[in-house]
Design a protein around this motif. Sequence first.
Motif, short mmCIF file in Angstrom:
data_model
loop_
_atom_site.label_atom_id
_atom_site.label_comp_id
_atom_site.label_asym_id
_atom_site.label_seq_id
_atom_site.Cartn_x
_atom_site.Cartn_y
_atom_site.Cartn_z
N GLU A 1 0.85 -1.20 0.00
CA GLU A 1 0.00 0.00 0.00
C GLU A 1 0.88 1.24 0.00
O GLU A 1 1.84 1.35 0.77
N TYR A 2 0.52 2.18 -0.86
CA TYR A 2 1.28 3.42 -1.01
C TYR A 2 0.40 4.61 -0.64
O TYR A 2 -0.81 4.63 -0.94
N GLY A 3 1.01 5.61 0.00
CA GLY A 3 0.38 6.90 0.20
C GLY A 3 0.79 7.82 -0.93
O GLY A 3 1.98 7.95 -1.25
N ILE A 4 -0.17 8.48 -1.56
CA ILE A 4 0.07 9.28 -2.76
C ILE A 4 -0.47 10.68 -2.54
O ILE A 4 -1.61 10.86 -2.11
N GLY A 5 0.34 11.70 -2.84
CA GLY A 5 -0.09 13.09 -2.79
C GLY A 5 0.19 13.78 -4.11
O GLY A 5 1.29 13.65 -4.66
N ILE A 6 -0.79 14.51 -4.63
CA ILE A 6 -0.65 15.18 -5.93
C ILE A 6 -0.95 16.66 -5.74
O ILE A 6 -2.04 17.03 -5.28
N SER A 7 0.03 17.52 -6.06
CA SER A 7 -0.12 18.97 -5.91
C SER A 7 -0.01 19.64 -7.28
O SER A 7 0.78 19.22 -8.13
N ALA A 8 -0.82 20.70 -7.46
CA ALA A 8 -0.73 21.51 -8.67
C ALA A 8 0.41 22.51 -8.51
O ALA A 8 0.69 22.98 -7.41
N MET A 9 1.07 22.88 -9.64
CA MET A 9 2.22 23.78 -9.60
C MET A 9 2.02 24.91 -10.60
O MET A 9 1.55 24.69 -11.72
N LEU A 10 2.39 26.13 -10.17
CA LEU A 10 2.42 27.30 -11.04
C LEU A 10 3.60 28.15 -10.61
O LEU A 10 3.56 28.80 -9.56
N GLY A 11 4.66 28.13 -11.41
CA GLY A 11 5.87 28.82 -11.01
C GLY A 11 6.42 28.22 -9.73
O GLY A 11 6.64 27.01 -9.62
N THR A 12 6.64 29.07 -8.74
CA THR A 12 7.12 28.58 -7.43
C THR A 12 5.97 28.25 -6.49
O THR A 12 6.21 27.79 -5.37
N ASN A 13 4.74 28.52 -6.91
CA ASN A 13 3.58 28.24 -6.06
C ASN A 13 3.12 26.80 -6.24
O ASN A 13 3.22 26.23 -7.33
N GLN A 14 2.60 26.26 -5.16
CA GLN A 14 2.16 24.87 -5.16
C GLN A 14 0.93 24.74 -4.28
O GLN A 14 0.86 25.33 -3.20
N SER A 15 -0.05 23.99 -4.76
CA SER A 15 -1.28 23.81 -4.00
C SER A 15 -1.06 22.81 -2.87
O SER A 15 -0.05 22.10 -2.81
N PHE A 16 -2.04 22.77 -1.97
CA PHE A 16 -2.05 21.69 -1.00
C PHE A 16 -2.25 20.37 -1.76
O PHE A 16 -2.93 20.34 -2.79
N PRO A 17 -1.68 19.28 -1.31
CA PRO A 17 -1.82 18.02 -2.06
C PRO A 17 -3.18 17.37 -1.85
O PRO A 17 -3.76 17.42 -0.77
N ALA A 18 -3.67 16.78 -2.93
CA ALA A 18 -4.79 15.85 -2.83
C ALA A 18 -4.20 14.48 -2.58
O ALA A 18 -3.23 14.10 -3.21
N THR A 19 -4.76 13.75 -1.66
CA THR A 19 -4.12 12.50 -1.22
C THR A 19 -5.04 11.30 -1.39
O THR A 19 -6.27 11.43 -1.43
N MET A 20 -4.41 10.15 -1.48
CA MET A 20 -5.14 8.88 -1.53
C MET A 20 -4.16 7.76 -1.19
O MET A 20 -2.94 7.94 -1.24
N ASN A 21 -4.68 6.61 -0.85
CA ASN A 21 -3.90 5.39 -0.66
C ASN A 21 -4.28 4.40 -1.75
O ASN A 21 -5.46 4.31 -2.14
#
Length: 553
Positions: free
Chosen positions: A204-224
């Motif tokens: 089982e893996y924990g996965i986080g996906i964040s959006a990026m724009l320049g140096t800015n980054q969103s909070f991650p959306a997560t799932m297992n």
Amino acid sequence: MTAQLPSTITSFHQTGLRPGEEYTVNLVALRDQGRSQPVSATVTTLIDGPTQLIVRDVSDSVAFVEWTNPKAKMDQIVLRYGLVGGDRPKTTFRLQPTLSQYSLQMLRPGSRYEVSISGVRKGNESGTISTEFSTEIDAPKNLRVLSKFSTTLELEWDNSEAEVEGYQVVYSTLAGDQYEKVIVPLNDGPTSKTTLTNLLPGTEYGIGISAMLGTNQSFPATMNARTGLDVPMDLTVTASTDNTITLLWGVVQGPIDHYMVTYTSSSGLTTEVTIPKDVTTTTLNDLEPGTEYTITVAAQRGRQQSTAATIDGFTGFRPIIALYLSDVTWDSVTVAWSAPAPPADLYTLTYSSEDGTDTSKVTLDGSKTRSSIKGLLPSTEYTVSLITIHGEVKSEAVTATLTTGMDPPKEMTVSYATEDSVIISWLRPFAPFDYYKMSYQSARGTVDSVVIDNDVTNYTLSSLHPATEYEINLNVVRGSQESKSITTRVFTAMDMPMELTALNITPQGALLRWNPPLSSVDNYVFTLTCYQGRWIYCLLTDPFLRYRGGAVV
């Protein structure tokens, strides 16, 4: 309030008034003891507006606005906000005068906003104060697993509403043993996806996906997500008796609880057996004699099960019953067969011509199920036999017969080429045949063919075009059977100019004329020999030549 002013003063600034109040102002002139009629005016002071406007707790869609209310009484607070530089009118809220904060909802992620605030009393609006803020980038939504295998996970998600450049995917095992980070470009459509590789099976893996724009980054959306279980590899039948089959398979990678072995007889009866996770062999007992079984082995962990490895087993001895011949040529053939049960240790493959002049025997490994035989004689009937060896026990031979094809002619050569003919020579084939078939074609022409007697080994092709490349193919025919063709290429020679004549002959010269050849030429070589032994040599490009006074003109 009363103020006495010098007669030279024509204006006065009164301070200490209260904001938002109506005042009556009377002005009279004084001289000695005299007093003029008053001049009156009514003045209302402006109301003071809110101050200290701040925006805090900004997220991708919400911002919290705070301000300090004025001292003067107000009827309402007016709050306006909208996108900086936007074409649409700003959104306006009229709030209770007691409020000093407000939450802006449903903002556009990754956008720049302007917010302003003012106060209103009796229809009068105070001065406005404003500030700007930017919402955060929103995280991708609806993370999901499209497919999973033992070492890969294919992920997909809905793109962020904000205009972003790409996504950062971070993943690791829940124990933190494997931590990786990948950058995924933004897809043009409504979704983006990526495949995580080189993962551990059944983990089982924990996965986080964040959006990026320049140096800015969103909070991650997560799932297992959990990878699939590893498939048991190299499943084989190692032995069988009349009522047992013994199996062996390779150890799987990743954690499992046990193996599940399922076997189904040809009559449709299915049985399941659970094997401990540290055991990779088992013997199936109490089977029906002389029966074929379909056997699967799968790894299990909880309710998760791997893809099953499958093999067919046979109780007792299942011999090879037929040989399958394919790719028969004039000197080779491919022999194939179905694997016996239990697997053979060795095979003996023998082939022999009908007259016994060509015989050979080879020993093959027991894992083989096909073999190619080469170096056979053409147009010859062969018998192929296969014997299966288990330890010291040999099976009965399984046989098949075949007839090889005709061999083609050999070593085709061109011995002489003129402008309209070539002589072709070759060596005759070994197998008997009825006749030769020769076909030839130029790059610009159609295919022509001739039939040649079987006792001939050379042939002259005539009526060809000069200075032309031809492809020539030759094979042999017997009844409806044809051999493969051999091929060569040849260029015919150039044809010569024709009908050379001398015209307009004078003591000083003559005009020479000729017909050009059919071939395309670059130039002509002209040689003139005089009776005194002198000669003239020149290079021409025109089929007309004038000779005058010992010189070519």
